[in-house]
Motif scaffolding. Sequence first.
Motif, PDB file in Angstrom:
ATOM      1  N   TYR A  35       0.844  -1.197   0.000  1.00 15.77           N
ATOM      2  CA  TYR A  35       0.000   0.000   0.000  1.00 15.77           C
ATOM      3  C   TYR A  35       0.886   1.255   0.000  1.00 15.77           C
ATOM      4  O   TYR A  35       0.644   2.203  -0.752  1.00 15.77           O
ATOM      5  CB  TYR A  35      -0.917   0.002   1.222  1.00 15.77           C
ATOM      6  N   TRP A  84       2.378   1.856  -3.333  1.00 19.24           N
ATOM      7  CA  TRP A  84       1.346   2.326  -4.267  1.00 19.24           C
ATOM      8  C   TRP A  84       1.110   3.830  -4.084  1.00 19.24           C
ATOM      9  O   TRP A  84       1.045   4.577  -5.070  1.00 19.24           O
ATOM     10  CB  TRP A  84       0.070   1.528  -4.039  1.00 19.24           C
ATOM     11  N   ARG A  90      -4.654  -0.609  -7.268  1.00 19.10           N
ATOM     12  CA  ARG A  90      -5.685  -0.185  -6.320  1.00 19.10           C
ATOM     13  C   ARG A  90      -6.709  -1.289  -6.109  1.00 19.10           C
ATOM     14  O   ARG A  90      -7.081  -1.591  -4.969  1.00 19.10           O
ATOM     15  CB  ARG A  90      -6.377   1.085  -6.815  1.00 19.10           C
ATOM     16  N   LEU A 141      -5.180  -4.066  -3.978  1.00 22.04           N
ATOM     17  CA  LEU A 141      -5.031  -3.675  -2.582  1.00 22.04           C
ATOM     18  C   LEU A 141      -6.374  -3.638  -1.864  1.00 22.04           C
ATOM     19  O   LEU A 141      -6.488  -4.049  -0.705  1.00 22.04           O
ATOM     20  CB  LEU A 141      -4.360  -2.301  -2.488  1.00 22.04           C
ATOM     21  N   MET A 185      -9.376   2.468   3.171  1.00 19.34           N
ATOM     22  CA  MET A 185      -8.379   3.206   2.387  1.00 19.34           C
ATOM     23  C   MET A 185      -8.239   4.636   2.900  1.00 19.34           C
ATOM     24  O   MET A 185      -7.131   5.182   2.968  1.00 19.34           O
ATOM     25  CB  MET A 185      -8.787   3.210   0.911  1.00 19.34           C
TER      26      MET A 185
END
Length: 359
Positions: free
Chosen positions: A88, A91, A125, A128, A171
């Motif tokens: 994450y 990213w 995305r 994740l 998120m």
Amino acid sequence: MVGNSSLLFANGQRHVEYRAVLGPAMRGRSLMGYRALISSVADDAIEKLSRTPTVLLLADWARSLALHIVGRIVVGGERATDSILDRYGAWVDGALGTRRKALAYRYLRGPSSLVQPWGPFIHRRAQLRRELLAEAHRCVSSGDLSLAKLLILGDHALGMLPDEELVDQIMSLLFAGHETTASAIAWTLFWLDQNPALNSDLREELESTTSDGSDGRDVPLLDAVCRESLRISPPATIAGSRILGEDGEYFGRGLPAGTKITPCIYLAHHQPDIYPGPLRFDADRFLKTRRSSSEFFPFGGGVRRCLGSDLAMMELRMVVAAMVRQVVFVCPNPKQGVPQQRGPAMGLGRNVRMEMSRR
């Protein structure tokens, strides 16, 4: 990045409901439940520093530390969550890590089938989101405590959240809970390095107590240092915009209803009539002085004030306390200590290095 139903953009009753569900878990007595977790993650990160000097990119180190702390709070889990959090973090850095990446992320958006840069961003995305959602559900069934568990159980005004909305909140909490806190940690360590006498005084305070820094009243100088760091280099430079509901006069200027006003945290924190010598780091500004919410508001204010502000302050104090007690740190390139934008946050320049060795 955070999803269309993110609590960061919720308004009206939905916004009130999210604050009612998540707020109590991030303030008051609930904070004490995170002390052991914060200490454990911070001590693990410090343990990896060798006795001989190790040169690290300070902003990256602080970001990884803050992400692993908030990841355990939001999702739960132990080591199993770490690899997901690492991916994450990579990213997010791929979208916001440099000015060039941030501009590409914002403006070079096209069909997801394109190779660069939007396609890979969307693909990662989606991956994740699936992994974080699965980990959150796994941690609930295993009995771990987490903010995601609060949302999943649905015994509150929000009701049972569909998976898409739930993962949007995961998120959002991960992003909001680590970028700004990491910036605050990095800046505070940087300013302490630049003020060796203050660093020595702080070490003396910490050596005179067994406090871990979780309660600012036990370590007034530490608390003042952290607040001065948030004043001089606030991670968020602006607060959420407000729309005037009626005509009014502000600072001698008439403004009609519907006008959008955006408070600037950075400018408010650098007013020379309130903070003489505003570019000078001076922790005395916050010793025995309580600043009003119009003079000092690093977490915004009003109904949009950061939900995790108390948790962030506790985490900041605890990490800085652990570092000052256990680590000798020296910055070899302080001229690189300039602000760098990362999405909505303003962090310490990523090229700032810190030579660290355990005491």
